[in-house]
Design an enzyme around this catalytic site. Structure first.
Site, short mmCIF file in Angstrom:
data_model
loop_
_atom_site.label_atom_id
_atom_site.label_comp_id
_atom_site.label_asym_id
_atom_site.label_seq_id
_atom_site.Cartn_x
_atom_site.Cartn_y
_atom_site.Cartn_z
N LYS A 31 -5.96 -1.73 -2.06
CA LYS A 31 -5.19 -1.08 -0.98
C LYS A 31 -6.10 -0.70 0.17
O LYS A 31 -5.74 -0.83 1.34
CB LYS A 31 -4.46 0.14 -1.54
CG LYS A 31 -3.36 -0.21 -2.53
CD LYS A 31 -2.90 1.03 -3.29
CE LYS A 31 -1.77 0.73 -4.27
NZ LYS A 31 -1.50 1.83 -5.19
N ILE A 52 5.63 4.88 1.30
CA ILE A 52 5.08 5.48 2.54
C ILE A 52 4.89 4.37 3.58
O ILE A 52 4.23 3.37 3.30
CB ILE A 52 3.72 6.16 2.27
CG1 ILE A 52 3.85 7.23 1.19
CG2 ILE A 52 3.15 6.75 3.55
CD1 ILE A 52 2.54 7.90 0.81
N ASP A 65 -7.05 -0.90 -8.19
CA ASP A 65 -5.82 -0.82 -7.41
C ASP A 65 -6.08 -0.15 -6.05
O ASP A 65 -5.68 -0.66 -5.00
CB ASP A 65 -4.78 -0.01 -8.23
CG ASP A 65 -3.48 0.22 -7.49
OD1 ASP A 65 -2.65 -0.70 -7.44
OD2 ASP A 65 -3.31 1.32 -6.93
N VAL A 90 0.85 -1.20 0.00
CA VAL A 90 0.00 0.00 0.00
C VAL A 90 0.88 1.24 0.00
O VAL A 90 1.75 1.41 0.86
CB VAL A 90 -0.93 0.04 1.24
CG1 VAL A 90 -1.81 1.29 1.20
CG2 VAL A 90 -1.78 -1.21 1.33
#
Ligand code: HSE
Length: 429
Positions: free
Chosen positions: A205, A136, A201, A132
């Protein structure tokens, strides 16, 4: 210095990033993990393909078992993506007592349960930070740094491709089609962009984030999903006039005991920090009942950012492996909560309708909204296109069920050509 041998499944964009990081940051990685990492083998489809990277050819193999059955390999990185054969490879690696790192959002979101259970049963570690928002550290943030909190909401821009397209549409007045073409030319969007622009997508996530933040199993089929293909420059203009920007927002929040989970284009206030997450960047805004609001910002894709998450996961494993009790399999899928139906969603709405430019038409539509309990904040009509004109309504907060009933009636009016677009508005504070 202790040595550890690892195997890598896949040498695409992320694989190249992993290779570069392992070589460039060798000293830092040694100091931080206490290990010399040796890449033992890399699985590729074609060992003869020129990849423009300095990986010795003898490391490449097209036979996964050379990695999965090699007892000297302790950690396996899966970065081939997709469900099959990635799932079989991961399960086999775990059964052969190897720790696993993956970046595979689709696999985790749809079959994660079996993978977590197998990791637990086999006593191996399983890390997935890169699944994900690329570089980050959102998974570690939720799983480790925010565990003292009851998470109230997670609101994210977690797809870089669509964010790039919407940014181009917003700042350069491009159409969706032109912005997509540019994104493809620059390598942000894939040749088949469906997974990004139709928000699959982002949906995968969001399923992973929801499962971690709210401790529930999530069936991706239960997540409301809408992509960005219907957004027109005129929607962006109207949004701007009312102080909003349009972003593809993935959100989950608990409201009155119900879980709202959805991915769709959303108007958010232009002053909110998420509104300033532009180009291919990702941003995730989390509210916890102790920490308050926090936001993480960075690159959600790319070889080095995603490789950073993958290699950091390997280091976490190496640090944890000295103590088997540090097994860090996530086992927090206690419940099987279903998101509340979309009819129960409360939101403000932007509704753009093509209508006949005749006396009484605005009145007719406004009456229908009133009958269905939809309170109007503002109505605008601009320009004229032959027989039809565009009318835009901004509503006060209302139930989506009321909007749906009103739209059904409005669609039946002989004065209405079509409902052009409906965009939800989130007045995030
Ligand atoms: N295609 C994704 C994006 C990156 O555009 O953000 C990988 O999930």
């Amino acid at each position: 210095m202790k040595k550890v041998r690892i195997g890598i499944l896949g040498l695409g964009n992320v694989g190249r990033g992993v290779w570069k990081i392992l070589n460039t940051n060798k000293d830092e990685i040694r100091k931080r993990s206490g290990y010399d990492i040796e890449v033992a083998k890399i699985l590729v489809r074609d060992v003869n393909k020129n990849r423009g990277i300095d990986v010795p050819k003898e490391l490449l193999t097209d036979n996964a078992d050379e990695i999965l059955d090699d007892a000297t390999i302790e950690v396996v990185i899966e970065i081939i993506g997709g469900i099959n054969p990635a799932k079989e490879y991961i399960l086999k690696a775990m059964k052969n007592k190897k720790h696993v790192v993956t970046a595979n959002k689709m696999l985790l979101a749809t079959e994660g349960d079996e993978l977590f259970q197998t990791a637990e049963k086999e006593g191996v570690m399983f890390y997935y930070e890169a699944s994900v928002a690329g570089g980050i550290p959102i998974i570690h943030a939720i799983n480790e740094s925010l565990t003292a909190n009851k998470i109230e909401q997670v609101i994210g821009i977690i797809n870089g491709t669509t964010n790039y397209i919407l940014t181009k549409m917003t700042f350069e007045n491009m159409t969706f089609e032109a912005a997509l073409k540019e994104a493809q030319e620059k390598g942000f969007a894939e040749a088949d962009p469906t997974s990004d622009i139709e928000a699959y997508d982002a949906m995968y996530k969001l399923a992973i984030l929801t499962s971690l933040a709210f401790g529930t199993k999530v069936n991706v089929k239960d997540i409301y999903r809408e992509g960005i293909t219907k957004i027109k420059p005129i929607d962006i203009e109207y949004a701007r006039e009312f102080g909003y920007v349009i972003k593809l927002i993935a959100m989950v929040k608990e409201r009155e005991g119900e879980l709202e989970m959805r991915v769709h284009p959303t108007m958010i206030p232009e002053r909110h920090p998420l509104a300033n997450v532009n180009n291919s960047f990702n941003g995730i805004y989390i509210s916890g009942n102790a920490v308050g609001d926090i936001m993480l910002y960075g690159r959600g894709a790319g070889d080095l950012p995603t490789g950073s998450a993958v290699v950091s996961d390997v280091i976490s494993i190496l640090r944890g492996s000295a103590d088997v009790s540090a097994i860090s399999v996530v086992k927090n899928n206690f419940w099987n909560r279903k998101p509340s139906p979309m009819e129960n969603t409360r939101s403000e709405y932007y509704i753009r309708i093509s209508v006949k430019d005749l006396p009484g038409v605005l009145g007719e539509i406004s009456t229908i909204f009133g009958e269905e309990g939809v309170s109007i904040l503002s109505v605008m009509q601009k320009g004229k296109r032959e027989d039809y004109t565009s009318v835009v309504y901004f509503t006060h907060t209302t139930l989506e069920g009321n909007i749906n009933r009103a739209i059904e009636k409005i669609n039946k009016s002989g004065n209405v050509k079509q409902i052009d677009n409906i965009i939800r508005i989130e007045n995030i504070q």
